[in-house]
Design an enzyme around this catalytic site. Structure first.
Site, mmCIF file in Angstrom:
data_model
loop_
_atom_site.group_PDB
_atom_site.id
_atom_site.type_symbol
_atom_site.label_atom_id
_atom_site.label_comp_id
_atom_site.label_asym_id
_atom_site.label_seq_id
_atom_site.Cartn_x
_atom_site.Cartn_y
_atom_site.Cartn_z
ATOM 1 N N ASN A 80 0.798 -1.232 0.000
ATOM 2 C CA ASN A 80 0.000 0.000 0.000
ATOM 3 C C ASN A 80 0.830 1.282 0.000
ATOM 4 O OD1 ASN A 80 0.698 -0.799 2.618
ATOM 5 N ND2 ASN A 80 -1.098 0.149 3.551
ATOM 6 N N LYS A 131 11.935 -8.151 1.076
ATOM 7 C CA LYS A 131 10.929 -8.942 0.376
ATOM 8 C C LYS A 131 9.698 -8.051 0.227
ATOM 9 C CE LYS A 131 7.322 -11.667 -0.288
ATOM 10 N NZ LYS A 131 5.950 -11.117 -0.393
ATOM 11 N N HIS A 132 9.484 -7.559 -1.001
ATOM 12 C CA HIS A 132 8.364 -6.659 -1.240
ATOM 13 C C HIS A 132 7.123 -7.457 -1.645
ATOM 14 C CE1 HIS A 132 6.738 -2.746 -1.499
ATOM 15 N NE2 HIS A 132 7.867 -2.136 -1.735
ATOM 16 N N GLY A 147 2.380 -5.597 7.531
ATOM 17 C CA GLY A 147 1.429 -6.369 6.744
ATOM 18 C C GLY A 147 0.259 -6.835 7.582
ATOM 19 N N SER A 148 -0.299 -7.957 7.189
ATOM 20 C CA SER A 148 -1.505 -8.468 7.827
ATOM 21 C C SER A 148 -1.195 -9.109 9.169
ATOM 22 C CB SER A 148 -2.180 -9.500 6.920
ATOM 23 O OG SER A 148 -1.386 -10.678 6.835
ATOM 24 N N GLU A 168 4.430 -4.270 12.346
ATOM 25 C CA GLU A 168 3.409 -3.230 12.185
ATOM 26 C C GLU A 168 2.290 -3.870 11.390
ATOM 27 O OE1 GLU A 168 0.918 -1.041 10.726
ATOM 28 O OE2 GLU A 168 2.452 -0.137 9.442
ATOM 29 N N CYS A 190 -3.185 1.302 7.113
ATOM 30 C CA CYS A 190 -3.383 0.735 8.451
ATOM 31 C C CYS A 190 -3.886 1.786 9.422
ATOM 32 C CB CYS A 190 -2.084 0.121 8.966
ATOM 33 S SG CYS A 190 -1.515 -1.300 8.008
ATOM 34 N N GLU A 222 -11.042 -5.447 9.957
ATOM 35 C CA GLU A 222 -10.500 -4.233 9.361
ATOM 36 C C GLU A 222 -11.040 -4.071 7.941
ATOM 37 O OE1 GLU A 222 -6.155 -2.111 8.569
ATOM 38 O OE2 GLU A 222 -6.275 -4.287 8.777
#
Length: 466
Positions: A131, A154-155, A206-207, A228, A263, A360
């Site tokens: 994002n 690692k994207h 991430g998640s 995060e 987020c 979320e």
């Protein structure tokens, strides 16, 4: 999930990339470990100079980088340019302030001397989301490169060209081979990298599920992790909310920035009953005025979600709420056009038993609840398992600060949507993760805060503790 640029504005596949083999990944980790020895031995000033050059290159390449962000994840082009500027400012912040942040801390002692030296720890793995493809990388990489760590990134699989552009930028800035390395691999293979003894720490944005997986692996290997994760940020409006037009502008901005895919976007609005009806109407009008279109077009005000999968997941949550009695004051479904577009939506009457009550909502959907008073707002805001950001609007600053003290969140903004800046610490509590990025806190997460205690040779020997 393939590693590919898939334009969410029309779902067309633009370019695909191959995953790295296990042998290539091992070689990259070895290179980062080898580079650490020489990189950490250079002075802070030398490392900061390279990060500073990266900041300037990023600003210079804004017209190249911004369209990549929009192409790969659908961000409005104006917001993409804003992200480039923010990312550049973060690198510049650590380049300018790193030496002072890493200066030895002197401790007063009775005899001899004692200092705490902030030292690097080695090669780090960063697992990054889609994002904010630049911002969320540099807030991890910037401080750690200045500190002296090396980084492997690692994207997300849907932002490969942005990932490559960043790797080239750091190389062009003068980062030696192995200091910043891009890894093309799937998410399912990522957590296993934490087992490698040459990886000394891992940061993931991430998640919740991805964070749990990587965090568990890090814990088993006794390695430092910063996580995060998700957020379901409350936006509290007290009875004295001040300028109503400014309130609605803040609410719309807080919910719709990055098409709601943040987020720290405001997701749950708790509004005093005296203002509730007017607030719902005002927010619905503001979101209803947004118009979908090509995110590359500066006149577009509602871009697509990042992918068809993201669209389908959001649509399922909203349809579940509507089927169980929630009301869509505006929006409520997909946009009738090609691409991953969802209408800007305001939901009311959301109740327990609906997915939208607890999950979320990662997209342009606001859920609004009436509250009786500040106590009611705090209770409902804290009922979430998440605790990232929060916002409080009121004309009474003292009342807002009292509410902020009671909120179970890592960040609280008063009379402004939750935001970010290089000098402000970023992170959450509860299932939103742990650790902090940005400010001086961010440069100390993956560090050895080493005590060096010198005792005068004529001093009495004391018993050791521990």
């Amino acid at each position: 999930m393939p590693i590919a640029t898939i334009n969410p504005a029309d779902n067309s596949t633009v370019k695909e990339f191959d995953e790295l083999t296990d042998q290539q990944i091992d070689a990259a980790i070895d290179a980062a470990d080898t580079a650490y020895a020489s990189w950490s031995a250079t002075s802070v000033a030398e490392r900061a100079a390279i990060v500073g050059r990266a900041a300037r290159l990023m600003a210079d390449r804004a017209d190249e980088l911004a369209p990549l962000l929009t192409l790969e994840m659908g961000k409005l082009i104006g917001e993409s340019k804003w992200e480039v500027g923010l990312a550049s400012s973060i690198l510049r912040y650590y380049a300018d302030n790193g030496e002072a942040m890493l200066a030895d801390e002197t401790i007063d002692v009775e005899s001899g001397s004692a200092i705490v030296r902030t030292a690097p720890i080695g090669a780090l793995l960063g697992v990054m989301p889609w994002n904010f493809p630049l911002y969320q990388v540099v807030r991890f990489v910037g401080p750690n490169l200045v500190l002296g760590n090396t980084t492997l990134i690692k994207h997300a699989g849907n932002c490969p060209q942005s990932a490559l552009a960043l790797e080239k930028l750091f190389a062009d800035a003068g980062a030696p081979e192995g200091v910043y390395t891009n890894l093309f691999l799937s998410g399912s293979r990522t957590s296993a990298l934490v087992d490698n003894p040459k990886i000394k720490g891992v940061s993931l944005t991430g998640s919740e599920g991805a964070g749990a997986s990587v965090g568990e692996r890090a814990g088993k290997n006794l390695k430092k992790a910063v996580l995060e994760l998700g957020g379901s940020d409350p936006f509290i409006v007290l009875d004295d909310a001040g300028d109503f037009a400014r309130l609605i502008e803040g609410a719309a901005t807080g919910r719709m920035a990055n098409t709601g895919q943040s987020c720290v976007a405001a997701k749950r609005f708790f509004v005093h009953r005296d203002l509730y009806d007017n607030f719902v109407q005002g927010l619905a009008e503001a979101l209803g005025d947004l118009r979908p279109g090509d995110p590359m077009d500066k006149s577009t005000t509602l871009g697509p979600l990042s992918s068809q999968k993201a669209l389908e997941e959001l649509d399922e949550i909203v349809r579940d709420a509507l089927d169980k009695g929630a009301t869509a004051v505006v929006g409520g479904g997909r946009v009738d056009r090609p691409g991953a577009y969802f209408q800007a939506t305001v939901l009311t009457d959301v109740a327990p038993g609906m997915r939208a009550y607890n999950e979320e909502l990662f997209g342009p959907v606001a859920v609004v609840y009436p509250v009786d008073n500040a106590d009611d707002a705090v209770h409902k805001a804290n009922a979430s398992s998440y605790g990232l950001g929060a916002t409080v609007y009121t004309g009474d600053t003292a009342a807002a600060e009292a509410v902020a003290d009671r909120l179970e969140n890592g960040m609280v903004w008063i009379n402004h949507p939750t935001g970010t800046a290089p000098e402000l610490p970023f992170g959450g509590v509860k299932r939103s993760g742990f650790g902090r990025e940005l400010s001086h806190f961010g440069i100390g997460e993956f560090a050895n805060h080493k005590l060096i205690r010198t005792i005068a040779t004529d001093s009495k020997i004391a018993a050791a503790g521990g």
